[in-house]
Design an enzyme around this catalytic site. Structure first.
Site: not given
Ligand code: MRU
Length: 364
Positions: A55, A91, A244
């Protein structure tokens, strides 16, 4: 937010020793609640890379605390810059990661060496506290949308569709897309959430459903492909997702599959809202599709699935025939023209450069 009545955040400094960093191992949820203790920057980097934490806002906060751990081990400039680069490389898509690390470096570079550790912990705590305040404000601004939808259909529940996990597990507290849902629920509004399972890692089925359930919010997990059908039948009042990275022009990078939901929402005249703290806006990018880096994750996330077997044990099984290739782009970009609006800590706005710059004149 609360887990069965006990308040938690998704990252915090250990109350006993005052310096190590605590996180939930999100790869174990919803089957087990395991709290990890991070004592080295490498462990923070591993937690982000392996998605024990994930997230956009949360990985920024964990990277900030990771830099505190790095400085505790070695407070020289050379070592600090090396560890910052290691954390930043974990990431690529969420801009909050780079944003938090740059903010930490700015603070610490201007601090005498013997005061760096203290300054770093203070800055990381600020980042965390600001995230909580911003997500809470997003909750207030976004809940109005649910209230408006509720006024249009008295006596019926408001159906919100969400994708991935943009709840408190993805931030320090409250969440982005889920914050308006929590606020609306706490105000007594009858809100029901369609939770996209979100293959391949199932953040919706594993994390969003768990979070909503622990808070008592009515929800139903659906296959990712079901959203368009539900919209065609009037079963979705609005779509609420997180992001993101948002370009200064309003293009939105979010979990893979978000774009397809935006297309279906547009075809069915369902409002499509994106909830983001300002730390998720990349003011240096004009064209999200061309410039936002898309993380390519391991093919095994597509060719296998992990869950709890009926005998209670954890199991990973193949769902793709041996010999077939699998590809795993982890994010996609929804062009601003498909976004009804952005919900930020300063209020709601159209997804375009002019309106974003008006709301955040210090960046625009
Ligand atoms: O790969 P992830 O689980 O880190 O992806 C997270 C998302 O796509 C969320 O929708 C995004 O980070 C929004 S966080 C409040």
């Amino acid at each position: 937010m609360k887990i069965d009545g006990t308040p938690y955040r998704s990252v915090w400094v250990d109350e006993q020793d005052g310096w190590s960093v605590r996180i939930f191992d999100q790869t174990k949820l919803p089957w087990a609640i395991e709290i990890l203790r991070l004592t080295r920057a490498e462990q923070a980097a591993h937690a982000i890379r392996s998605m024990q934490v994930r997230g956009a806002p949360l990985i920024g906060a964990v990277a900030a605390y990771g830099l505190c751990l790095a400085l505790r081990a070695n407070n020289s400039s050379v070592s600090m810059e090396r560890d910052a680069a290691m954390l930043a490389a974990t990431r690529p898509t969420a801009v909050n990661l780079r944003w938090a690390i740059e903010r930490m470096l700015t603070r610490v570079r201007n601090t005498p060496r013997d005061a760096r550790v203290q300054a770093a912990y203070a800055e990381a705590a600020l980042i965390a506290e600001e995230d909580v305040a911003q997500c809470h404000a997003i909750g207030q601004h976004g809940a109005e949308l649910i209230e408006i939808a509720a006024q249009r259909k008295p006596g019926q529940h408001v159906n919100v569709l969400t994708h991935c996990n943009a709840g408190w597990l993805a931030t320090v507290d409250w969440g982005t897309a889920l914050a308006p849902i929590y606020v609306a629920h706490d105000r007594g509004l009858d809100v029901h959430v369609w939770v996209d399972e979100t293959r391949p890692r199932n953040q919706g089925a594993a994390l969003t459903a768990w979070e909503l359930g622990r808070h008592g919010v009515s929800h139903t997990v659906i296959a990712d492909n079901a959203g368009g059908h539900l919209m065609q039948h009037g079963e979705v009042d609005l779509v609420l997702v997180g992001a993101d990275r948002v370009a200064r022009t309003g293009d939105v990078a979010n979990k893979i599959g978000t774009y397809l939901k935006a297309l279906a929402a547009r075809d069915n005249e369902v409002p499509f809202w994106v909830a983001v703290p300002s730390s998720t806006i990349d003011w240096s990018i004009d064209d999200g599709l061309a410039a936002i880096p898309i993380e390519q994750r391991p093919a095994t996330e597509v060719s296998t699935i992990t869950g709890r077997a009926l005998d209670g044990s954890m199991a990973t099984i193949r769902v793709v025939a041996t010999g077939s290739q699998a590809a795993n782009p982890a994010f996609d970009v929804t062009p601003a023209r498909l976004v009804t609006g952005l919900i930020t800590e300063r209020g709601r706005t159209a997804a375009n450069a002019e309106n974003l710059a008006r709301l955040f004149p210090e960046y625009g």
